[in-house]
Design a protein around this motif. Structure first.
Motif, PDB file in Angstrom:
ATOM      1  N   LEU A   1      -1.178   3.516 -17.374  1.00  0.00           N
ATOM      2  CA  LEU A   1      -2.193   3.121 -16.299  1.00  0.00           C
ATOM      3  C   LEU A   1      -0.150   3.745 -15.696  1.00  0.00           C
ATOM      4  CD1 LEU A   1      -4.393   3.932 -15.243  1.00  0.00           C
ATOM      5  CD2 LEU A   1      -5.018   1.453 -14.647  1.00  0.00           C
ATOM      6  N   GLN A   2      -0.645   4.849 -14.893  1.00  0.00           N
ATOM      7  CA  GLN A   2       0.582   4.949 -13.737  1.00  0.00           C
ATOM      8  C   GLN A   2      -0.170   4.702 -12.305  1.00  0.00           C
ATOM      9  OE1 GLN A   2       3.798   5.189 -13.847  1.00  0.00           O
ATOM     10  NE2 GLN A   2       3.941   5.145 -11.556  1.00  0.00           N
ATOM     11  N   MET A   3      -0.842   4.387 -11.735  1.00  0.00           N
ATOM     12  CA  MET A   3      -1.158   3.982 -10.285  1.00  0.00           C
ATOM     13  C   MET A   3       0.110   4.192  -8.981  1.00  0.00           C
ATOM     14  SD  MET A   3      -3.367   0.665 -11.392  1.00  0.00           S
ATOM     15  CE  MET A   3      -1.725  -0.685 -11.770  1.00  0.00           C
ATOM     16  N   ASN A   4      -0.818   5.258  -8.445  1.00  0.00           N
ATOM     17  CA  ASN A   4       0.280   5.534  -7.798  1.00  0.00           C
ATOM     18  C   ASN A   4      -0.622   5.862  -5.872  1.00  0.00           C
ATOM     19  OD1 ASN A   4       2.664   6.395  -9.017  1.00  0.00           O
ATOM     20  ND2 ASN A   4       1.029   8.239  -9.569  1.00  0.00           N
ATOM     21  N   SER A   5       0.067   6.229  -5.150  1.00  0.00           N
ATOM     22  CA  SER A   5      -0.588   5.455  -3.933  1.00  0.00           C
ATOM     23  C   SER A   5      -1.594   5.117  -3.560  1.00  0.00           C
ATOM     24  CB  SER A   5      -0.987   7.457  -3.904  1.00  0.00           C
ATOM     25  OG  SER A   5      -0.603   8.017  -3.947  1.00  0.00           O
ATOM     26  N   LEU A   6      -1.603   3.054  -3.908  1.00  0.00           N
ATOM     27  CA  LEU A   6      -2.530   2.785  -4.076  1.00  0.00           C
ATOM     28  C   LEU A   6      -2.798   2.369  -3.013  1.00  0.00           C
ATOM     29  CD1 LEU A   6       0.271   0.589  -7.013  1.00  0.00           C
ATOM     30  CD2 LEU A   6      -2.551   0.729  -7.259  1.00  0.00           C
ATOM     31  N   LYS A   7      -4.593   1.575  -2.821  1.00  0.00           N
ATOM     32  CA  LYS A   7      -4.626   1.062  -1.865  1.00  0.00           C
ATOM     33  C   LYS A   7      -4.985  -1.024  -1.534  1.00  0.00           C
ATOM     34  CE  LYS A   7      -6.440   5.480  -1.457  1.00  0.00           C
ATOM     35  NZ  LYS A   7      -7.995   6.394  -1.831  1.00  0.00           N
ATOM     36  N   PRO A   8      -5.033  -1.079  -0.708  1.00  0.00           N
ATOM     37  CA  PRO A   8      -5.075  -2.680  -1.512  1.00  0.00           C
ATOM     38  C   PRO A   8      -6.911  -2.428  -1.944  1.00  0.00           C
ATOM     39  CG  PRO A   8      -5.166  -1.951   1.555  1.00  0.00           C
ATOM     40  CD  PRO A   8      -4.873  -1.014   0.620  1.00  0.00           C
ATOM     41  N   GLU A   9      -7.974  -2.255  -1.601  1.00  0.00           N
ATOM     42  CA  GLU A   9      -9.123  -2.390  -2.207  1.00  0.00           C
ATOM     43  C   GLU A   9      -8.624  -2.135  -4.062  1.00  0.00           C
ATOM     44  OE1 GLU A   9      -8.726   0.282   0.016  1.00  0.00           O
ATOM     45  OE2 GLU A   9      -9.545   1.935  -0.089  1.00  0.00           O
ATOM     46  N   ASP A  10      -7.933  -1.916  -4.431  1.00  0.00           N
ATOM     47  CA  ASP A  10      -7.154  -1.542  -5.945  1.00  0.00           C
ATOM     48  C   ASP A  10      -6.824  -2.948  -6.160  1.00  0.00           C
ATOM     49  OD1 ASP A  10      -6.152   1.793  -5.304  1.00  0.00           O
ATOM     50  OD2 ASP A  10      -7.069   1.564  -6.211  1.00  0.00           O
ATOM     51  N   THR A  11      -6.819  -4.112  -5.604  1.00  0.00           N
ATOM     52  CA  THR A  11      -6.514  -4.909  -5.860  1.00  0.00           C
ATOM     53  C   THR A  11      -7.398  -5.661  -6.404  1.00  0.00           C
ATOM     54  OG1 THR A  11      -5.170  -6.112  -3.561  1.00  0.00           O
ATOM     55  CG2 THR A  11      -6.044  -7.268  -5.523  1.00  0.00           C
ATOM     56  N   ALA A  12      -7.432  -6.230  -7.766  1.00  0.00           N
ATOM     57  CA  ALA A  12      -8.420  -6.328  -9.323  1.00  0.00           C
ATOM     58  C   ALA A  12      -7.595  -7.165 -10.113  1.00  0.00           C
ATOM     59  CB  ALA A  12      -8.891  -5.539  -9.736  1.00  0.00           C
TER      60      ALA A  12
ATOM     61  N   ALA B   1       0.439  -0.927  -0.058  1.00  0.00           N
ATOM     62  CA  ALA B   1       0.189   0.229   0.292  1.00  0.00           C
ATOM     63  C   ALA B   1       0.602   1.233   0.226  1.00  0.00           C
ATOM     64  CB  ALA B   1      -1.045  -0.642   1.196  1.00  0.00           C
ATOM     65  N   GLY B   2       0.279   2.556  -1.068  1.00  0.00           N
ATOM     66  CA  GLY B   2       1.595   2.752  -1.146  1.00  0.00           C
ATOM     67  C   GLY B   2       2.504   3.628  -1.668  1.00  0.00           C
ATOM     68  N   GLY B   3       2.459   2.094  -2.396  1.00  0.00           N
ATOM     69  CA  GLY B   3       3.592   1.975  -3.747  1.00  0.00           C
ATOM     70  C   GLY B   3       3.262   2.438  -5.292  1.00  0.00           C
ATOM     71  N   SER B   4       3.487   2.107  -6.114  1.00  0.00           N
ATOM     72  CA  SER B   4       2.992   2.338  -7.399  1.00  0.00           C
ATOM     73  C   SER B   4       3.120   1.391  -8.335  1.00  0.00           C
ATOM     74  CB  SER B   4       3.999   3.484  -7.978  1.00  0.00           C
ATOM     75  OG  SER B   4       3.633   4.878  -7.218  1.00  0.00           O
ATOM     76  N   LEU B   5       2.601   0.939  -9.514  1.00  0.00           N
ATOM     77  CA  LEU B   5       2.943   0.661 -11.184  1.00  0.00           C
ATOM     78  C   LEU B   5       2.429   1.537 -11.730  1.00  0.00           C
ATOM     79  CD1 LEU B   5       0.797  -3.026  -9.525  1.00  0.00           C
ATOM     80  CD2 LEU B   5       3.860  -2.549  -9.923  1.00  0.00           C
ATOM     81  N   ARG B   6       3.204   0.352 -12.872  1.00  0.00           N
ATOM     82  CA  ARG B   6       2.378   0.925 -14.145  1.00  0.00           C
ATOM     83  C   ARG B   6       2.707  -0.064 -15.242  1.00  0.00           C
ATOM     84  NH1 ARG B   6       5.734   3.406 -19.371  1.00  0.00           N
ATOM     85  NH2 ARG B   6       4.683   5.330 -20.147  1.00  0.00           N
ATOM     86  N   LEU B   7       0.590   0.037 -15.802  1.00  0.00           N
ATOM     87  CA  LEU B   7       0.787  -0.952 -16.755  1.00  0.00           C
ATOM     88  C   LEU B   7       0.736  -0.008 -17.685  1.00  0.00           C
ATOM     89  CD1 LEU B   7      -3.132  -1.802 -14.906  1.00  0.00           C
ATOM     90  CD2 LEU B   7      -0.636  -3.051 -14.748  1.00  0.00           C
ATOM     91  N   SER B   8       0.899  -1.516 -19.088  1.00  0.00           N
ATOM     92  CA  SER B   8       0.480  -1.378 -20.210  1.00  0.00           C
ATOM     93  C   SER B   8      -0.166  -1.778 -21.343  1.00  0.00           C
ATOM     94  CB  SER B   8       2.867  -0.916 -20.671  1.00  0.00           C
ATOM     95  OG  SER B   8       3.262  -0.253 -19.970  1.00  0.00           O
ATOM     96  N   CYS B   9      -0.528  -1.550 -22.313  1.00  0.00           N
ATOM     97  CA  CYS B   9      -1.304  -2.120 -22.969  1.00  0.00           C
ATOM     98  C   CYS B   9      -1.098  -2.240 -24.798  1.00  0.00           C
ATOM     99  CB  CYS B   9      -2.144  -2.392 -23.022  1.00  0.00           C
ATOM    100  SG  CYS B   9      -4.090  -2.658 -24.446  1.00  0.00           S
ATOM    101  N   ALA B  10      -0.257  -2.718 -25.371  1.00  0.00           N
ATOM    102  CA  ALA B  10       0.144  -2.771 -27.017  1.00  0.00           C
ATOM    103  C   ALA B  10      -0.841  -3.367 -27.853  1.00  0.00           C
ATOM    104  CB  ALA B  10       1.582  -3.462 -26.513  1.00  0.00           C
ATOM    105  N   ALA B  11      -1.090  -2.948 -29.289  1.00  0.00           N
ATOM    106  CA  ALA B  11      -1.974  -3.626 -29.636  1.00  0.00           C
ATOM    107  C   ALA B  11      -0.825  -3.835 -31.155  1.00  0.00           C
ATOM    108  CB  ALA B  11      -2.922  -2.342 -30.159  1.00  0.00           C
TER     109      ALA B  11
END
Length: 121
Positions: A80-91, A14-24
């Motif tokens: 999708l840059q995801m910052n300040s992640l929370k447990p409820e972002d789990t999916a 929690a509080g960390g960051s991830l970056r998702l990418s999606c290439a067509a």
């Protein structure tokens, strides 16, 4: 044939960051809107963010101020840059892109394979 390949999911505290990418890739003439959705266990898939072409963005209230969507049209990629992640972002996070494969064919909605994002408390 169009394929969307996602990358960047994983486990973060929690509080960390991830970056998702999606290439067509594949037979692509043009791409319109792009977006990210997510589905948590036992819940319906929900919209996270969308970005049009040009770059008009919409965010779910739950991620405003923490997540940022962007696109690189030269790479047919949405991020999708995801910052300040929370447990409820789990999916499982799914990207989608509206792709026109040939001129005048209209755009079809394609989906990525899904990326697991797990946020520990």
């Amino acid at each position: 044939q169009v394929q969307l390949v996602e990358s960047g999911g994983g486990l973060v505290q929690a509080g960390g960051s991830l970056r998702l990418s999606c290439a067509a890739s594949g037979s692509i003439f043009s791409i319109g809107g792009m977006g990210w959705h997510r589905q948590a266990p036992g819940k319906h898939r929900e919209l996270v963010a969308t970005i049009s072409n040009p770059r008009s963005v919409v965010y779910a209230d739950s991620v405003k101020g923490r997540f940022s969507i962007s696109r690189d049209n030269t790479k047919n990629t949405v991020y999708l840059q995801m910052n300040s992640l929370k447990p409820e972002d789990t999916a499982v996070y799914y990207c989608n892109e509206y792709v026109e494969t040939t001129w005048g064919a209209g755009r079809d909605n394609y989906w990525g394979q899904g990326s697991q994002v797990t946020v520990s408390s």
